[in-house]
Design an enzyme around this catalytic site. Sequence first.
Site, PDB file in Angstrom:
ATOM      1  CG  PHE A  96      -8.345   3.740  29.754  1.00  0.00           C
ATOM      2  CD1 PHE A  96      -7.788   4.918  28.486  1.00  0.00           C
ATOM      3  CD2 PHE A  96      -9.333   2.485  28.830  1.00  0.00           C
ATOM      4  CE1 PHE A  96      -8.966   5.092  27.032  1.00  0.00           C
ATOM      5  CE2 PHE A  96      -9.687   2.842  27.870  1.00  0.00           C
ATOM      6  CZ  PHE A  96      -9.854   3.290  26.796  1.00  0.00           C
ATOM      7  CG  HIS A 135     -16.950   4.986  33.943  1.00  0.00           C
ATOM      8  ND1 HIS A 135     -16.048   5.461  34.470  1.00  0.00           N
ATOM      9  CD2 HIS A 135     -16.283   4.475  31.890  1.00  0.00           C
ATOM     10  CE1 HIS A 135     -14.759   5.177  33.465  1.00  0.00           C
ATOM     11  NE2 HIS A 135     -15.053   4.493  32.168  1.00  0.00           N
ATOM     12  CD  GLU A 156     -15.977   0.516  27.317  1.00  0.00           C
ATOM     13  OE1 GLU A 156     -16.477   1.625  26.696  1.00  0.00           O
ATOM     14  OE2 GLU A 156     -16.144   0.534  28.898  1.00  0.00           O
TER      15      GLU A 156
END
EC number: 3.5.1.9
Length: 209
Positions: free
Chosen positions: A19, A59, A173
């Site tokens: 990201f 998170h 993920e």
Amino acid sequence: MNKRLWDISPLVAEDAPIFPGDEPYALRWTARLSPDCPVNLSAITMSPHVGAHADAPLHYADGVASAAEVDLQAYLGPCRVIHAIGCGPLIRIEDLQHAASAPLPERVLVRCCARADTVWNPDFTAYAPETVEWLAAHGVKLIGLDTPSVDPASSKSLASHQQLLRLNLRVLENLVLDEVPEGDYELIALPLKLAGACASPVRAVLREL
């Protein structure tokens, strides 16, 4: 006979997709083999979201479990891989129903990509929030996918992450499911015991039943 293993973890390297704003993987040597040193010794820096990883509830909320505090049970056990390749920007309930004629195990991984991305792609597939709720209603305790996040890259509300929090689900993920046929496996993807961390890298594997 040894059971077959599928390594579903991407390579963690300096050019691994991340990201924007995340800390990339970097390695430096703090000692090298020499007449005066008996070992090679390295140090690494990286976001815990690089490569295959388990988000901790910390998170996406305050005052909840860090990577060191999550219950490990969700990351180990029977798992179903469901193909929803080319399903579009969101995994919908109808994309998974074909694989739910038999009761779902507590772990479900969804393959969205024909080939997992090796460069940053902001248009990756994520979960629709109602799909997360549907899976939880079927007894699922962990969900995963082969893209960077259960929410779209542009999302500010993180609706699917908030569903994970509300329903007490765990998530994996950035998996690589390119070579994994649809079906049932044993998942092994334990997070590291990282004090205070919002996520942890995992070496995720599937083993034939």
